[in-house]
Design a protein around this motif. Structure first.
Motif, PDB file in Angstrom:
ATOM      1  N   UNK A 127     -26.079  26.383  44.641  1.00  0.00           N
ATOM      2  CA  UNK A 127     -27.295  25.565  44.631  1.00  0.00           C
ATOM      3  C   UNK A 127     -28.263  26.080  43.565  1.00  0.00           C
ATOM      4  N   UNK A 128     -28.901  25.145  42.840  1.00  0.00           N
ATOM      5  CA  UNK A 128     -29.945  25.566  41.893  1.00  0.00           C
ATOM      6  C   UNK A 128     -31.126  26.165  42.636  1.00  0.00           C
ATOM      7  N   UNK A 129     -31.325  25.699  43.865  1.00  0.00           N
ATOM      8  CA  UNK A 129     -32.485  26.149  44.643  1.00  0.00           C
ATOM      9  C   UNK A 129     -32.366  27.614  45.073  1.00  0.00           C
ATOM     10  N   UNK A 130     -31.166  28.167  44.998  1.00  0.00           N
ATOM     11  CA  UNK A 130     -30.964  29.551  45.450  1.00  0.00           C
ATOM     12  C   UNK A 130     -30.633  30.452  44.273  1.00  0.00           C
ATOM     13  N   UNK A 131     -31.230  31.645  44.233  1.00  0.00           N
ATOM     14  CA  UNK A 131     -30.778  32.629  43.249  1.00  0.00           C
ATOM     15  C   UNK A 131     -29.462  33.240  43.757  1.00  0.00           C
ATOM     16  N   UNK A 132     -28.850  34.074  42.911  1.00  0.00           N
ATOM     17  CA  UNK A 132     -27.533  34.604  43.309  1.00  0.00           C
ATOM     18  C   UNK A 132     -27.615  35.416  44.600  1.00  0.00           C
ATOM     19  N   UNK A 193     -30.021  20.905  63.830  1.00  0.00           N
ATOM     20  CA  UNK A 193     -31.245  20.087  63.675  1.00  0.00           C
ATOM     21  C   UNK A 193     -30.994  18.941  62.703  1.00  0.00           C
ATOM     22  N   UNK A 194     -30.367  19.268  61.580  1.00  0.00           N
ATOM     23  CA  UNK A 194     -30.067  18.241  60.566  1.00  0.00           C
ATOM     24  C   UNK A 194     -29.227  17.113  61.174  1.00  0.00           C
ATOM     25  N   UNK A 294     -20.674  20.529  49.449  1.00  0.00           N
ATOM     26  CA  UNK A 294     -21.559  19.706  50.296  1.00  0.00           C
ATOM     27  C   UNK A 294     -22.787  20.501  50.708  1.00  0.00           C
ATOM     28  N   UNK A 295     -22.588  21.764  51.002  1.00  0.00           N
ATOM     29  CA  UNK A 295     -23.719  22.618  51.388  1.00  0.00           C
ATOM     30  C   UNK A 295     -24.694  22.782  50.225  1.00  0.00           C
ATOM     31  N   UNK A 300     -30.112  22.298  47.940  1.00  0.00           N
ATOM     32  CA  UNK A 300     -30.935  21.751  46.855  1.00  0.00           C
ATOM     33  C   UNK A 300     -31.919  20.696  47.357  1.00  0.00           C
ATOM     34  N   UNK A 301     -31.563  20.012  48.433  1.00  0.00           N
ATOM     35  CA  UNK A 301     -32.480  19.015  49.002  1.00  0.00           C
ATOM     36  C   UNK A 301     -33.510  19.649  49.938  1.00  0.00           C
TER      37      UNK A 301
END
Ligand SMILES: NC(=O)c1ccc[n+]([C@@H]2O[C@H](COP(=O)([O-])OP(=O)(O)OC[C@H]3O[C@@H](n4cnc5c(N)ncnc54)[C@H](OP(=O)(O)O)[C@@H]3O)[C@@H](O)[C@H]2O)c1
Length: 337
Positions: A127-132, A193-194, A294-295, A300-301
């Motif tokens: 994910x771009x939203x997470x660093x390594x 929850x999702x 998928x995760x 990212x969302x």
């Protein structure tokens, strides 16, 4: 001559002190594999079990090790090279993976190192939203939750039971997550929850605030209140601990409901569950690049978050294992490579 890298290797089974930070040959990718320059490696219970020679498992499951071996299954890093026939990744791609699990359960998947070879089918763009650091905490815990709650993703035999694990519908259902503060648990809360469940998170008090932030509808501190006094008619009880006394939870599940055991070894409540009409089920997580992809979208969302308990340099893997052995982990432990 082989190029060398730094890695943490085992030359014998034992306590955290057998994790040795040293030079090791850098692997080369075979056909179908990518070579990943590891930036971070997540720590999971099987890493500790392997280090210890799987003493907790029945003797016939224990490894016939050929030392030295490199433990670790969860990685995030950049693709350094691709083997023959790999078209889905290119050098420079930022990827994460659960590496060869359970295929390399007994010999180590090699993630505690600067480089590791990964079958391309097991990796996904991170994910771009997470660093390594955060991405390395995702693979095993996330895939465990995904395969228990959403989709098993394969037809391989289940080592824990003769029948295929069946997920249950979660929308509108009451789901108890036991061990909700840990690696598997904090993702299980978010995924339930999702999916539209009402989630009761069970953990020690230090995780209360986090689990509320992650969306838990109710929080139960098991050190203060016996779960049995506060839960009735759960549709699903997901145990992400492996508690020895889980039989006590069966009456909290409604007839027709389900008890999912992330760690089923030692569970003795089969007959009691059957008498109440509760489906007991478990599975062993498997590497799956498609499910990680998928995760990636969910991270990212902003639907999922990965929480880091603490991180350690690769050279301090022994200290990280000591931390893991103290328990009460909040989210994930990760090695910085
Ligand atoms: N089936 C599979 O393929 C698979 C895959 C991954 C993991 N697992 C198993 O799943 C389990 C969890 O893994 P993990 O990576 O999430 O471990 P973890 O990060 O160490 O989390 C375990 C959590 O359980 C909590 N806990 C301990 N005793 C508890 C109790 N009596 N009641 C409620 N919570 C309790 C701990 O914190 P607090 O005590 O502070 O609440 C901790 O947060 C392990 O047994 C692991 O081997 C199985």
């Amino acid at each position: 001559m082989n190029e060398m890298m730094k890695a943490v290797r085992l030359h014998a089974f034992g306590g955290p002190e057998v994790l040795v930070h040293e030079d090791a040959p850098r692997p080369t990718p075979a056909a179908g594999e990518i070579l990943v320059r590891v930036r971070a490696a997540g720590i999971n219970p099987p890493d500790l079990m392997l280090r210890d020679g799987y003493r907790a498992l029945p003797p016939e499951w224990r490894p016939n090790a050929s030392f030295p071996l490199i433990p670790g299954t969860d990685v995030s890093g950049e693709v350094a090279a691709v083997g023959a026939g790999v078209s889905r990744f290119r050098a420079g791609d930022e990827v994460y993976a659960l590496v060869r699990f359970p295929a390399a359960l007994m010999e180590g998947s090699g993630a505690y190192a600067e480089y590791v070879c990964v079958p391309a089918t097991e990796a996904a763009l991170k994910p771009n939203a997470l660093d390594h650091l955060h991405a390395a905490g995702v693979p095993m815990s996330l895939l465990t939750v995904w395969q228990f709650l959403i989709d098993q993703g394969h037809d391989e035999p289940n080592p824990f039971q003769a029948f295929r694990h069946r997920q249950v519908a979660l929308a509108g259902k009451t789901v108890v997550v036991n061990g909700a503060g840990g690696g598997v648990g904090h993702l299980a809360v978010q995924i339930a929850k999702w999916q539209g469940a009402r989630v009761i998170a069970v953990a020690s008090g230090r995780h209360r605030e986090l689990l509320r932030e992650l969306g838990a509808d109710e929080f139960l501190d098991y050190t203060q209140t016996p779960v049995a006094t506060r839960v009735r008619d759960a549709d699903l009880f997901l145990d992400a601990v492996g508690s020895p006394d889980l039989e006590r939870c069966i009456p909290l599940i409604r007839p027709g409901g389900a008890l999912f055991l992330v760690n089923p070894l030692g569970f003795a409540g089969q007959a009691q569950a059957a008498a109440r009409g509760v489906q007991v089920s478990s599975l062993q997580v498997r590497s799956h690049g498609g499910q990680l992809a998928e995760a990636t979208r969910l991270f990212d969302d902003g639907i999922l978050r990965l929480v880091i308990d603490s991180s350690y340099p690769l050279a301090d893997a022994a200290a990280a294992h000591q931390r893991a052995e103290r328990g009460s982990i909040q989210g994930k432990l990760v090695l910085r490579v």
